[in-house]
Design a protein around this motif. Structure first.
Motif, PDB file in Angstrom:
ATOM      1  N   SER A 284       0.846  -1.188   0.000  1.00  0.00           N
ATOM      2  CA  SER A 284       0.000   0.000   0.000  1.00  0.00           C
ATOM      3  C   SER A 284       0.883   1.240   0.000  1.00  0.00           C
ATOM      4  O   SER A 284       1.194   1.791  -1.044  1.00  0.00           O
ATOM      5  CB  SER A 284      -0.953  -0.009   1.188  1.00  0.00           C
ATOM      6  OG  SER A 284      -1.825   1.104   1.127  1.00  0.00           O
ATOM      7  N   ALA A 310      -2.018  -2.232  -3.734  1.00  0.00           N
ATOM      8  CA  ALA A 310      -3.410  -2.065  -3.318  1.00  0.00           C
ATOM      9  C   ALA A 310      -3.506  -0.808  -2.458  1.00  0.00           C
ATOM     10  O   ALA A 310      -3.501  -0.885  -1.227  1.00  0.00           O
ATOM     11  CB  ALA A 310      -3.879  -3.297  -2.551  1.00  0.00           C
ATOM     12  N   ASN A 313      -8.834   0.948  -0.432  1.00  0.00           N
ATOM     13  CA  ASN A 313      -9.432  -0.154   0.311  1.00  0.00           C
ATOM     14  C   ASN A 313     -10.191  -1.120  -0.583  1.00  0.00           C
ATOM     15  O   ASN A 313     -10.186  -2.340  -0.349  1.00  0.00           O
ATOM     16  CB  ASN A 313     -10.356   0.383   1.407  1.00  0.00           C
ATOM     17  CG  ASN A 313      -9.598   0.889   2.610  1.00  0.00           C
ATOM     18  OD1 ASN A 313      -8.374   0.792   2.671  1.00  0.00           O
ATOM     19  ND2 ASN A 313     -10.321   1.432   3.587  1.00  0.00           N
ATOM     20  N   LYS A 316      -7.803  -3.482  -2.030  1.00  0.00           N
ATOM     21  CA  LYS A 316      -7.368  -4.473  -1.029  1.00  0.00           C
ATOM     22  C   LYS A 316      -8.409  -5.592  -0.927  1.00  0.00           C
ATOM     23  O   LYS A 316      -8.062  -6.774  -0.814  1.00  0.00           O
ATOM     24  CB  LYS A 316      -7.179  -3.810   0.330  1.00  0.00           C
ATOM     25  CG  LYS A 316      -5.993  -2.856   0.425  1.00  0.00           C
ATOM     26  CD  LYS A 316      -5.891  -2.259   1.832  1.00  0.00           C
ATOM     27  CE  LYS A 316      -4.679  -1.348   1.997  1.00  0.00           C
ATOM     28  NZ  LYS A 316      -4.797  -0.090   1.248  1.00  0.00           N
ATOM     29  N   MET A 341      -3.393  -8.953   3.951  1.00  0.00           N
ATOM     30  CA  MET A 341      -2.788  -8.665   2.643  1.00  0.00           C
ATOM     31  C   MET A 341      -1.727  -9.703   2.290  1.00  0.00           C
ATOM     32  O   MET A 341      -1.647 -10.171   1.141  1.00  0.00           O
ATOM     33  CB  MET A 341      -2.167  -7.266   2.657  1.00  0.00           C
ATOM     34  CG  MET A 341      -3.175  -6.129   2.692  1.00  0.00           C
ATOM     35  SD  MET A 341      -2.396  -4.509   3.010  1.00  0.00           S
ATOM     36  CE  MET A 341      -1.372  -4.320   1.533  1.00  0.00           C
ATOM     37  N   THR A 358       1.624  -1.816   4.847  1.00  0.00           N
ATOM     38  CA  THR A 358       0.599  -0.782   4.834  1.00  0.00           C
ATOM     39  C   THR A 358       0.947   0.248   5.898  1.00  0.00           C
ATOM     40  O   THR A 358       1.427  -0.097   6.974  1.00  0.00           O
ATOM     41  CB  THR A 358      -0.809  -1.382   5.085  1.00  0.00           C
ATOM     42  OG1 THR A 358      -1.778  -0.345   5.047  1.00  0.00           O
ATOM     43  CG2 THR A 358      -0.882  -2.115   6.410  1.00  0.00           C
TER      44      THR A 358
END
Length: 423
Positions: A284, A310, A313, A316, A341, A358
């Motif tokens: 992310s 990703a 959201n 993801k 993830m 992330t």
């Protein structure tokens, strides 16, 4: 034996203006050191002929001068002309070299659909070299040259790093440079790479062991959130070099991750290969930087399957299968989502190892609960799941770089089943 010194001259106005970073000077310096030469300086100059000639004249005081750049066909490529002047050699057209460059240029002209006449003047220019120069090959249309002059051996190679490195072995095989290298005794080296230790802790361990000197030169460099220690050991000082290396291993053993020059990405890939493991990334805040580090390594395709960036959201959820209720309950920047993830990318690509990152890279988007600089990263592998976090108030670039390196080191620890859990 006194080791011969080498001066390095790198030319290119784009380097002086900061538009590009010099990669050739450090390469030359590392190679010179490994060959037993003493790299005494790296001079970076623009294309101005007065500046370049002054740099070459200063470098001529050394037995070896390693030069890169300025070998192209245009008016501002003046390196060969100025090396000839400094070496006291006349210029001449090398007919054999001219035929080689012409063949390449005609092929390029044909592919581009342009008349060869557009290239003819540049061919003649690039085939004009100092009298007595040894032509060691061409890269594209740029010749590599070795020139003797004024007690100095000039090695003149193209500016693009790939082309320079391709011609470097031919330079080493040249008669003139070989004669200088025959007088050298290469030093030995100890290479130690630490992660999770501070630079001051490494310096303290070195000082407590007696410090460098007496035939051992130690350099400590913080690089990519790692601490790199190089011990250059002169002939006759091997025992002291071994002693210093052992003294660093002892108190810092839990932080020592390699004693060679492989990057952390290379190490992760090398750990996967003998186990037959394949790897994928889910990113992310790093936006693909982890995947980029891995694919920077030649041959990574036998381990690295692919990655998913990703950022949103919904991506993801859709691409990695992160449950929407998990995102709602914990937020995108959380240990739970990082774990989901990592597992999601394993399923998505059918791989054995998933690395996920992330976080909040900033400069905006932070909250009191999740400030800028908070990063969660997770590695999922057969039989082992590990997640970590750090909170580093810093700029966006630093946070993303730190997250990239941290996630790869976590992957290393998971793949080696390391009991040390340093961040």
């Amino acid at each position: 034996m006194s080791r011969p010194r080498a001066a390095i001259v790198v030319t290119g106005s784009e380097l002086v203006r900061g538009e590009r970073t010099d990669r050739n000077g450090p390469f030359y310096a590392r190679e010179a050191l490994s060959l037993g030469l003493v790299p005494e300086r790296i001079l970076i100059v623009g294309d101005d002929p007065v500046d370049l000639e002054a740099a070459l004249r200063a470098a001529r005081e050394s037995p070896v001068c390693l030069v890169s750049g300025g070998l192209g066909p245009t008016h501002d490529d003046r390196t060969v002309e100025l090396v000839a002047r400094v070496a006291g050699a006349a210029l001449r057209v090398d007919e054999r070299l001219e035929r080689e460059i012409e063949a390449v240029s005609r092929s390029v002209a044909e592919r581009l659909g342009r008349p060869y006449a557009d290239f003819a003047a540049g061919v003649a220019k690039q085939a004009t070299i100092p009298e007595g120069a040894e032509v060691i090959g061409i890269a594209g249309t740029a010749p590599g040259l070795v020139v003797r002059g004024g007690g100095c051996v000039f090695v003149v190679l193209p500016g693009p790093p790939g082309e320079l490195r391709r011609l470097w072995p031919a330079a080493l095989a040249s008669e003139a440079l070989g004669a200088v290298l025959a007088r050298t005794v290469p030093p030995s080296r100890h290479v130690l790479r630490f992660y999770g230790a501070s630079e001051s802790a490494v310096a303290r361990a070195l000082a407590e062991a007696g410090g460098d000197g007496h035939g051992v030169e130690a350099t400590i460099c913080a690089r990519d959130f790692e601490i790199h220690v190089d011990l250059v050991v002169e002939p006759g000082a091997e025992e002291r070099g071994d002693s210093l290396a052992e003294a660093l291993r002892g108190p810092l053993a839990r932080h020592l991750f390699t004693e060679d020059e492989r990057t952390i990405a290379e190490i992760v890939l090398d750990l996967c290969r003998p186990q037959g493991l394949r790897l994928g990334t889910a990113e992310s805040c790093t936006g693909g930087l982890v995947a980029a580090r891995l694919t920077d390594v030649a041959g990574a395709s036998d381990v690295f399957a692919g990655g998913v960036v990703a950022y949103a959201n919904d991506v993801k959820a859709a691409e990695l299968g992160v449950p929407e209720e998990l995102l709602a309950a914990h937020g995108a920047v959380s240990a739970e989502v990082a774990a989901a993830m990592a597992g999601g990318v394993r399923r998505r690509f059918g791989v054995d190892v998933g690395i996920a990152v992330t976080g909040v890279a900033g400069p905006g988007g932070g909250t009191p609960e999740k400030p800028v600089g908070l990063v969660h990263y997770h590695v999922s592998a057969p039989g082992l799941e590990k997640g970590r976090e750090f909170s580093l108030p810093s700029d966006r670039e630093t946070i993303r770089s730190r997250a990239t390196v941290a996630s790869l080191h976590l992957a290393r620890r998971v793949l080696t089943r390391s009991r040390h859990e340093v961040v």
